[in-house]
Design a protein around this motif. Structure first.
Motif, PDB file in Angstrom:
ATOM      1  N   ARG A  15       0.881  -1.156   0.000  1.00  0.00           N
ATOM      2  CA  ARG A  15       0.000   0.000   0.000  1.00  0.00           C
ATOM      3  C   ARG A  15       0.924   1.211   0.000  1.00  0.00           C
ATOM      4  N   ALA A  16       0.883   2.040  -1.046  1.00  0.00           N
ATOM      5  CA  ALA A  16       1.802   3.185  -1.156  1.00  0.00           C
ATOM      6  C   ALA A  16       1.287   4.167  -2.195  1.00  0.00           C
ATOM      7  N   ASP A  17       1.942   5.317  -2.205  1.00  0.00           N
ATOM      8  CA  ASP A  17       1.755   6.305  -3.279  1.00  0.00           C
ATOM      9  C   ASP A  17       2.837   5.976  -4.311  1.00  0.00           C
ATOM     10  N   ILE A  18       2.442   5.568  -5.489  1.00  0.00           N
ATOM     11  CA  ILE A  18       3.394   5.075  -6.499  1.00  0.00           C
ATOM     12  C   ILE A  18       4.439   6.127  -6.861  1.00  0.00           C
ATOM     13  N   ASN A  28       1.999   4.286 -15.392  1.00  0.00           N
ATOM     14  CA  ASN A  28       0.933   5.272 -15.266  1.00  0.00           C
ATOM     15  C   ASN A  28      -0.327   4.746 -15.929  1.00  0.00           C
ATOM     16  N   ALA A  29      -1.457   4.891 -15.244  1.00  0.00           N
ATOM     17  CA  ALA A  29      -2.767   4.548 -15.821  1.00  0.00           C
ATOM     18  C   ALA A  29      -3.268   5.809 -16.521  1.00  0.00           C
ATOM     19  N   ALA A  30      -2.914   5.957 -17.769  1.00  0.00           N
ATOM     20  CA  ALA A  30      -3.159   7.190 -18.520  1.00  0.00           C
ATOM     21  C   ALA A  30      -4.428   7.080 -19.357  1.00  0.00           C
ATOM     22  N   ASN A  31      -4.679   8.114 -20.161  1.00  0.00           N
ATOM     23  CA  ASN A  31      -5.735   8.039 -21.180  1.00  0.00           C
ATOM     24  C   ASN A  31      -5.064   8.186 -22.547  1.00  0.00           C
ATOM     25  N   LEU A  35      -2.089  13.220 -22.133  1.00  0.00           N
ATOM     26  CA  LEU A  35      -1.880  14.621 -21.711  1.00  0.00           C
ATOM     27  C   LEU A  35      -2.316  14.858 -20.270  1.00  0.00           C
ATOM     28  N   GLY A  36      -2.269  13.811 -19.445  1.00  0.00           N
ATOM     29  CA  GLY A  36      -2.563  13.986 -18.023  1.00  0.00           C
ATOM     30  C   GLY A  36      -4.044  13.828 -17.716  1.00  0.00           C
ATOM     31  N   GLY A  37      -4.318  13.830 -16.414  1.00  0.00           N
ATOM     32  CA  GLY A  37      -5.711  13.636 -15.971  1.00  0.00           C
ATOM     33  C   GLY A  37      -5.770  13.689 -14.467  1.00  0.00           C
ATOM     34  N   GLY A  38      -6.673  12.898 -13.889  1.00  0.00           N
ATOM     35  CA  GLY A  38      -6.785  12.871 -12.429  1.00  0.00           C
ATOM     36  C   GLY A  38      -6.073  11.645 -11.880  1.00  0.00           C
ATOM     37  N   GLY A  39      -6.605  11.119 -10.797  1.00  0.00           N
ATOM     38  CA  GLY A  39      -6.121   9.849 -10.233  1.00  0.00           C
ATOM     39  C   GLY A  39      -4.606   9.708 -10.238  1.00  0.00           C
ATOM     40  N   VAL A  40      -4.149   8.510 -10.548  1.00  0.00           N
ATOM     41  CA  VAL A  40      -2.699   8.268 -10.494  1.00  0.00           C
ATOM     42  C   VAL A  40      -1.985   9.052 -11.601  1.00  0.00           C
ATOM     43  N   PRO A 121       0.204   0.528 -10.774  1.00  0.00           N
ATOM     44  CA  PRO A 121      -1.014   0.821 -10.010  1.00  0.00           C
ATOM     45  C   PRO A 121      -2.077  -0.178 -10.467  1.00  0.00           C
ATOM     46  N   SER A 122      -3.261  -0.068  -9.896  1.00  0.00           N
ATOM     47  CA  SER A 122      -4.334  -0.977 -10.278  1.00  0.00           C
ATOM     48  C   SER A 122      -5.067  -0.388 -11.489  1.00  0.00           C
ATOM     49  N   ILE A 123      -4.565  -0.680 -12.641  1.00  0.00           N
ATOM     50  CA  ILE A 123      -5.008  -0.051 -13.892  1.00  0.00           C
ATOM     51  C   ILE A 123      -6.511  -0.254 -14.123  1.00  0.00           C
ATOM     52  N   SER A 124      -7.172   0.808 -14.527  1.00  0.00           N
ATOM     53  CA  SER A 124      -8.592   0.834 -14.907  1.00  0.00           C
ATOM     54  C   SER A 124      -9.579   0.673 -13.763  1.00  0.00           C
ATOM     55  N   THR A 125      -9.102   0.480 -12.527  1.00  0.00           N
ATOM     56  CA  THR A 125     -10.038   0.196 -11.413  1.00  0.00           C
ATOM     57  C   THR A 125     -10.508   1.462 -10.716  1.00  0.00           C
ATOM     58  N   GLY A 126     -10.086   2.618 -11.170  1.00  0.00           N
ATOM     59  CA  GLY A 126     -10.565   3.881 -10.582  1.00  0.00           C
ATOM     60  C   GLY A 126     -11.618   4.492 -11.478  1.00  0.00           C
ATOM     61  N   VAL A 127     -11.273   5.596 -12.085  1.00  0.00           N
ATOM     62  CA  VAL A 127     -12.197   6.332 -12.970  1.00  0.00           C
ATOM     63  C   VAL A 127     -12.776   5.406 -14.054  1.00  0.00           C
ATOM     64  N   TYR A 128     -11.953   4.463 -14.517  1.00  0.00           N
ATOM     65  CA  TYR A 128     -12.415   3.616 -15.645  1.00  0.00           C
ATOM     66  C   TYR A 128     -13.317   2.464 -15.207  1.00  0.00           C
TER      67      TYR A 128
HETATM   68  N1  APR Z   1      -0.457   5.820  -6.217  1.00  0.00           N
HETATM   69  C1  APR Z   1      -0.943   4.582  -6.462  1.00  0.00           C
HETATM   70  N2  APR Z   1      -2.195   4.326  -6.881  1.00  0.00           N
HETATM   71  C2  APR Z   1      -3.006   5.402  -7.037  1.00  0.00           C
HETATM   72  C3  APR Z   1      -2.572   6.730  -6.808  1.00  0.00           C
HETATM   73  C4  APR Z   1      -1.246   6.910  -6.368  1.00  0.00           C
HETATM   74  N3  APR Z   1      -0.742   8.126  -6.122  1.00  0.00           N
HETATM   75  N4  APR Z   1      -3.631   7.568  -7.070  1.00  0.00           N
HETATM   76  C5  APR Z   1      -4.662   6.792  -7.435  1.00  0.00           C
HETATM   77  N5  APR Z   1      -4.302   5.480  -7.417  1.00  0.00           N
HETATM   78  C6  APR Z   1      -5.091   4.291  -7.734  1.00  0.00           C
HETATM   79  C7  APR Z   1      -6.581   4.410  -7.648  1.00  0.00           C
HETATM   80  O1  APR Z   1      -7.027   4.305  -6.298  1.00  0.00           O
HETATM   81  C8  APR Z   1      -6.997   3.206  -8.478  1.00  0.00           C
HETATM   82  O2  APR Z   1      -6.942   2.033  -7.691  1.00  0.00           O
HETATM   83  O3  APR Z   1      -4.849   3.976  -9.088  1.00  0.00           O
HETATM   84  C9  APR Z   1      -5.901   3.108  -9.543  1.00  0.00           C
HETATM   85  C10 APR Z   1      -6.307   3.558 -10.932  1.00  0.00           C
HETATM   86  O4  APR Z   1      -7.265   4.593 -10.826  1.00  0.00           O
HETATM   87  P1  APR Z   1      -7.239   5.875 -11.805  1.00  0.00           P
HETATM   88  O5  APR Z   1      -6.062   6.694 -11.499  1.00  0.00           O
HETATM   89  O6  APR Z   1      -8.590   6.504 -11.746  1.00  0.00           O
HETATM   90  O7  APR Z   1      -7.000   5.237 -13.273  1.00  0.00           O
HETATM   91  P2  APR Z   1      -8.007   4.473 -14.240  1.00  0.00           P
HETATM   92  O8  APR Z   1      -9.141   3.855 -13.522  1.00  0.00           O
HETATM   93  O9  APR Z   1      -7.123   3.612 -15.103  1.00  0.00           O
HETATM   94  O10 APR Z   1      -8.611   5.669 -15.119  1.00  0.00           O
HETATM   95  C11 APR Z   1      -7.753   6.338 -16.013  1.00  0.00           C
HETATM   96  O11 APR Z   1      -8.298   8.460 -15.124  1.00  0.00           O
HETATM   97  O12 APR Z   1      -6.854   9.976 -14.232  1.00  0.00           O
HETATM   98  C12 APR Z   1      -7.533   9.644 -15.367  1.00  0.00           C
HETATM   99  O13 APR Z   1      -6.124  10.438 -17.139  1.00  0.00           O
HETATM  100  C13 APR Z   1      -6.601   9.267 -16.499  1.00  0.00           C
HETATM  101  O14 APR Z   1      -8.356   9.284 -18.107  1.00  0.00           O
HETATM  102  C14 APR Z   1      -7.521   8.445 -17.345  1.00  0.00           C
HETATM  103  C15 APR Z   1      -8.347   7.682 -16.308  1.00  0.00           C
END
Ligand code: APR
Length: 176
Positions: A15-18, A28-31, A35-40, A121-128
């Motif tokens: 469990r950490a900040d990547i 990086n879980a990018a789009n 060009l950047g975004g939220g989350g990781v 990171p856990s790709i796609s499990t946040g915003v996606y």
């Molecule tokens: N370190 C590690 N993991 C993190 C961090 C961090 N600093 N910040 C967020 N996460 C985790 C989230 O909790 C989630 O489990 O990364 C995982 C992926 O979540 P998102 O960042 O939302 O990525 P994803 O679901 O792949 O969606 C990608 O979100 O930020 C935008 O530009 C990005 O459009 C793209 C979309």
């Protein structure tokens, strides 16, 4: 059956900040714009500094399931491997194949750039919206398969951003 006994020794769950990890490459879980975004994505860009955005802009985007590499700039990691996960739309749009491809592509890009230690990171499990229970098993199995043929990757870290996610990964690891 402990098919991946050796490979499992090269996997760490934390469990950490990547952005704080001193590994050769963080993923990086990018789009697709890169060009950047939220989350990781947002956290990595703000920690790496503005040079990362300039380097990403020069890459002219990245297709879902593929991966591209840049320097890490102000990050402790030497490189950032940008991959684009699928948006989860119920699981009938090849989401699992595309997510698997993110891990395969990122690891292949790592091998081609002499990266030995890598953190995902856990790709796609946040915003996606990809359900983490399924997504983490794809992450683990694709990584174990890759590690079984690639001794140059000496350590893969799965970085969870909550205790809940870490517990889900830990439970999934016991199934392999
Ligand atoms: N370190 C590690 N993991 C993190 C961090 C961090 N600093 N910040 C967020 N996460 C985790 C989230 O909790 C989630 O489990 O990364 C995982 C992926 O979540 P998102 O960042 O939302 O990525 P994803 O679901 O792949 O969606 C990608 O979100 O930020 C935008 O530009 C990005 O459009 C793209 C979309």
């Amino acid at each position: 059956m402990d098919q991946y006994k050796e490979e499992k020794k090269r996997i760490r769950l934390v469990r950490a900040d990547i952005t704080k990890l001193s590994v050769d490459a963080i993923v990086n879980a990018a789009n697709e714009s890169l060009l950047g975004g939220g989350g990781v994505d947002g956290a990595i860009h703000s920690a790496a500094g503005p040079d990362l955005l300039r380097a990403c802009a020069a890459l002219k985007g990245c297709k879902t399931g593929q991966a591209k590499i840049t320097p890490g700039f102000q990050l402790p990691a030497k490189y950032v491997i940008h991959t684009v996960g699928p948006v989860y739309r119920g699981g009938m749009n090849k989401e699992s194949e595309l997510l698997a491809s993110c891990y395969q592509s990122s690891l292949a890009v790592a091998s081609h750039n002499n990266v030995n230690t890598i953190a995902f990171p856990s790709i796609s499990t946040g915003v996606y919206g990809y359900p983490i229970e399924e997504a983490c098993r794809i992450a683990i199995v694709e990584t174990l398969r890759y590690l079984s043929g690639h001794s140059e990757i000496t350590e893969v870290t799965f970085v969870c951003f909550s205790d809940r996610d870490l517990k889900i990964y830990e439970r999934a690891m016991t199934e392999f």
